[in-house]
Motif scaffolding. Structure first.
Motif, short mmCIF file in Angstrom:
data_model
loop_
_atom_site.label_atom_id
_atom_site.label_comp_id
_atom_site.label_asym_id
_atom_site.label_seq_id
_atom_site.Cartn_x
_atom_site.Cartn_y
_atom_site.Cartn_z
N ILE A 1 38.24 49.06 54.83
CA ILE A 1 36.78 49.01 54.73
C ILE A 1 36.30 49.71 53.47
CG2 ILE A 1 34.65 49.90 55.77
CD1 ILE A 1 35.80 49.25 58.49
N GLN A 2 36.90 50.85 53.11
CA GLN A 2 36.45 51.58 51.93
C GLN A 2 36.78 50.85 50.63
OE1 GLN A 2 38.54 52.77 54.25
NE2 GLN A 2 40.18 54.02 53.39
N GLU A 3 37.57 49.79 50.71
CA GLU A 3 37.92 49.02 49.52
C GLU A 3 37.06 47.77 49.36
OE1 GLU A 3 41.99 48.22 50.26
OE2 GLU A 3 42.58 50.33 50.14
N MET A 4 36.21 47.50 50.34
CA MET A 4 35.39 46.30 50.31
C MET A 4 34.11 46.53 49.51
SD MET A 4 37.35 44.31 51.82
CE MET A 4 36.23 42.94 51.55
N ARG A 5 33.67 45.48 48.83
CA ARG A 5 32.42 45.56 48.08
C ARG A 5 31.26 45.85 49.03
NH1 ARG A 5 31.10 40.54 45.70
NH2 ARG A 5 32.61 39.52 47.06
N SER A 6 30.31 46.63 48.55
CA SER A 6 29.19 47.06 49.39
C SER A 6 28.39 45.89 49.91
CB SER A 6 28.28 48.01 48.60
OG SER A 6 28.97 49.16 48.20
N ILE A 7 28.22 44.87 49.10
CA ILE A 7 27.43 43.71 49.52
C ILE A 7 28.09 42.99 50.69
CG2 ILE A 7 28.49 42.12 47.88
CD1 ILE A 7 24.76 42.26 48.89
N ILE A 8 29.42 42.99 50.72
CA ILE A 8 30.14 42.37 51.84
C ILE A 8 29.92 43.16 53.12
CG2 ILE A 8 32.45 41.87 52.75
CD1 ILE A 8 33.32 41.11 49.97
N LEU A 9 29.98 44.51 53.01
CA LEU A 9 29.77 45.36 54.18
C LEU A 9 28.34 45.21 54.71
CD1 LEU A 9 31.62 48.65 53.19
CD2 LEU A 9 32.46 46.75 54.56
N ILE A 10 27.38 45.15 53.82
CA ILE A 10 25.98 45.00 54.24
C ILE A 10 25.77 43.64 54.90
CG2 ILE A 10 23.61 44.79 53.39
CD1 ILE A 10 24.35 46.87 51.24
N ASN A 11 26.39 42.62 54.34
CA ASN A 11 26.30 41.28 54.92
C ASN A 11 26.91 41.24 56.31
OD1 ASN A 11 25.83 38.52 55.13
ND2 ASN A 11 27.72 37.98 54.08
N CYS A 12 28.07 41.89 56.45
CA CYS A 12 28.74 41.95 57.75
C CYS A 12 27.89 42.72 58.75
CB CYS A 12 30.11 42.62 57.59
SG CYS A 12 30.97 42.93 59.15
N PHE B 1 37.03 61.77 42.00
CA PHE B 1 35.91 62.33 41.23
C PHE B 1 34.61 62.28 42.02
CE2 PHE B 1 32.30 61.74 38.40
CZ PHE B 1 32.43 62.81 37.52
N ASN B 2 34.33 61.14 42.64
CA ASN B 2 33.09 60.98 43.40
C ASN B 2 33.07 61.86 44.64
OD1 ASN B 2 30.51 59.54 43.73
ND2 ASN B 2 31.48 58.66 45.53
N ILE C 1 23.99 58.59 39.55
CA ILE C 1 25.38 58.40 39.11
C ILE C 1 26.32 58.33 40.30
CG2 ILE C 1 27.29 59.48 37.85
CD1 ILE C 1 25.17 60.65 35.93
N SER C 2 26.13 59.26 41.25
CA SER C 2 26.97 59.27 42.45
C SER C 2 26.81 57.98 43.25
CB SER C 2 26.60 60.48 43.32
OG SER C 2 27.37 60.50 44.51
N PHE C 3 25.57 57.51 43.35
CA PHE C 3 25.31 56.26 44.08
C PHE C 3 26.01 55.08 43.41
CE2 PHE C 3 22.76 52.37 44.34
CZ PHE C 3 22.80 52.13 45.72
N LEU C 4 25.91 54.99 42.10
CA LEU C 4 26.55 53.88 41.38
C LEU C 4 28.07 53.93 41.53
CD1 LEU C 4 24.40 53.83 38.11
CD2 LEU C 4 24.29 52.24 40.04
N LEU C 5 28.60 55.14 41.51
CA LEU C 5 30.05 55.30 41.70
C LEU C 5 30.49 54.83 43.09
CD1 LEU C 5 30.72 58.77 40.04
CD2 LEU C 5 31.60 56.58 39.26
N SER C 6 29.81 55.36 44.11
CA SER C 6 30.22 55.07 45.49
C SER C 6 29.88 53.65 45.93
CB SER C 6 29.58 56.07 46.45
OG SER C 6 28.17 56.02 46.35
N PHE C 7 28.79 53.10 45.37
CA PHE C 7 28.34 51.77 45.80
C PHE C 7 29.06 50.64 45.07
CE2 PHE C 7 25.30 48.33 46.64
CZ PHE C 7 24.97 48.58 47.97
N TYR C 8 29.43 50.88 43.82
CA TYR C 8 30.02 49.81 43.01
C TYR C 8 31.44 50.13 42.51
CZ TYR C 8 25.26 47.92 42.83
OH TYR C 8 24.04 47.42 43.17
N LEU C 9 31.56 51.24 41.75
CA LEU C 9 32.82 51.48 41.05
C LEU C 9 33.98 51.84 41.98
CD1 LEU C 9 34.29 51.69 38.37
CD2 LEU C 9 33.61 54.09 38.24
N VAL C 10 33.76 52.77 42.91
CA VAL C 10 34.86 53.23 43.77
C VAL C 10 35.43 52.09 44.63
CG1 VAL C 10 35.49 54.76 45.67
CG2 VAL C 10 34.11 55.63 43.78
N PRO C 11 34.60 51.29 45.32
CA PRO C 11 35.18 50.17 46.09
C PRO C 11 35.96 49.20 45.20
CG PRO C 11 32.90 50.52 46.72
CD PRO C 11 33.14 51.37 45.51
N TYR C 12 35.45 48.97 43.97
CA TYR C 12 36.13 48.05 43.05
C TYR C 12 37.51 48.58 42.66
CZ TYR C 12 37.30 45.56 38.77
OH TYR C 12 37.96 44.84 37.81
#
Length: 374
Positions: A244-255, A62-63, A114-125
């Motif tokens: 990588i696409q399955e990891m939470r965004s905060i983990i990727l930013i931290n890395c 969808f995203n 909406i797209s940002f929330l999907l790609s940043f939070y929901l889709v990785p989850y």
């Protein structure tokens, strides 16, 4: 009155967007679901695992189609309003074309959030949850994958060959087990069967020989009357490590932060192998999640060019085709831009600036065309 007019327009756009996005998502999901059948037919997972894994891919699809769905919705509704002369209502109520464009941009910002929330939070989850079904799945269909006179290597480090099979009863079996790093086993048995016991699957073998080989090329062997192999001790060959696409965004930013600062002491992040070789992929993934939604306002401006001409103008149909192709070109550019993100900081900055530059250029061009046509 103006608020009511725009509310009707936004409702029409939103309803058509929902219809378009869900239709496209359903089509793509069905096509992907067919490919996901390999989870059952080749990897031996259950039907429940298959459906759970497939359904959890819907937010990702969808995203990914959101840009296209949004542009098609604007393009269709604007064309419909023009064909039915409904667009004139806006001008008769004192709404300027630049005000019309500004309202559409505000709407696009809502869709961008909406797209940002999907790609940043929901889709990785949901992607990580889908992978967890594979990680936690038992090989329920493994017995049905075993076919006579074929080498079966569905299970990692476990290859089996049999001469005959009748339901769960098998004859003349050859097994190579390399699951232990220090040695490997070759098992030859005259007969065997696959049984369920307390929710686990066992391979019972009878009348055979086990040959053990270690790294020193020393071999030992012994005969057995009966032995049992717990198939639950073996892992599927399906990829179970998080991508990588399955990891939470905060983990990727931290890395990414630790890699940029060369802070190697903190690279050992739980659930994720954070290392310099992944830097490019991490940057591209963060770019996709954060910057691609910016293209939605650009598509809004591109579609809004349709209001600058009416059906009475010569070459209106050709003009509509050009606008549609421009929208598709912008969507294509947004996807290509992901691959231009590299470890070169200057190239990456230019790529990130492209949507902002396109936005201001297209807005200025719309204003120029509007003044020229008035």
């Amino acid at each position: 009155m103006k608020k009511t007019i725009f509310n009707n327009l936004f409702n029409d756009i939103t309803m058509f967007f929902i219809l378009t996005s869900f239709t496209l998502t359903l089509i793509v999901w069905i096509l992907q679901a067919v490919n996901f059948l390999d989870i059952v037919t080749e990897d031996g997972h259950s039907i429940i695992t298959y459906f759970s894994y497939s359904l959890l891919n819907i937010p990702k699809i969808f995203n990914k189609l959101l840009l296209l769905s949004y542009f098609i919705s604007l393009y269709y509704i604007f064309s419909l309003y023009e064909d039915k002369n409904q667009i004139i209502i806006f001008w008769l109520n004192g709404i300027s074309k630049i005000s019309f464009l500004n309202q559409i941009i505000y709407l696009s910002l809502l869709f961008a959030i909406i797209s940002f929330l999907l790609s940043f939070y929901l889709v990785p989850y949901t992607q990580n949850q889908a992978r967890s079904f594979i990680r936690n799945s038992s090989l329920d269909f493994f017995p049905s994958l075993i076919k006579p006179r074929k080498f079966i290597d569905t299970v990692e480090n476990f290859t089996i060959f049999l001469d005959g099979k009748n339901k769960n009863y098998i004859e003349r079996i050859l097994i190579k087990d390399s699951s232990k790093s220090e040695n490997s086993q070759i098992i030859i048995a005259k007969a065997g069967s696959i049984i369920d016991s307390e929710g686990k699957k066992f391979l019972n073998l009878s009348n055979g020989i086990i040959i053990n080989s270690n790294k020193s090329d020393n071999s030992t062997s012994f005969n057995f009357q009966e032995t049992s192999i717990n198939l639950g001790n073996y892992k599927t060959k399906t990829t179970i490590t998080p991508k990588i696409q399955e990891m939470r965004s905060i983990i990727l930013i931290n890395c990414l932060s630790n890699l940029i600062r060369n802070n190697y002491e903190k690279l050992n992040i739980s659930e994720f192998n954070c290392n310099p070789s992944s830097l490019k992929n991490i940057i591209q993934e963060i770019y996709k999640r954060v910057f691609l939604p910016i293209y939605l306002p650009i598509l809004s401006i591109a579609a809004s060019f349709l209001i600058l001409r009416s059906t009475s103008n010569i070459g209106y149909r050709l003009f509509k085709i050009k606008i549609f192709l421009i929208g598709i070109l912008i969507i294509t550019l947004s996807q290509i831009s992901v691959n231009t993100i590299t470890m070169n900081i200057y190239t990456s900055i230019i790529t990130m600036m492209i949507p902002l530059i396109l936005f201001f250029l297209s807005y200025a061009l719309f204003y120029y065309k509007m003044k020229r046509s008035s």
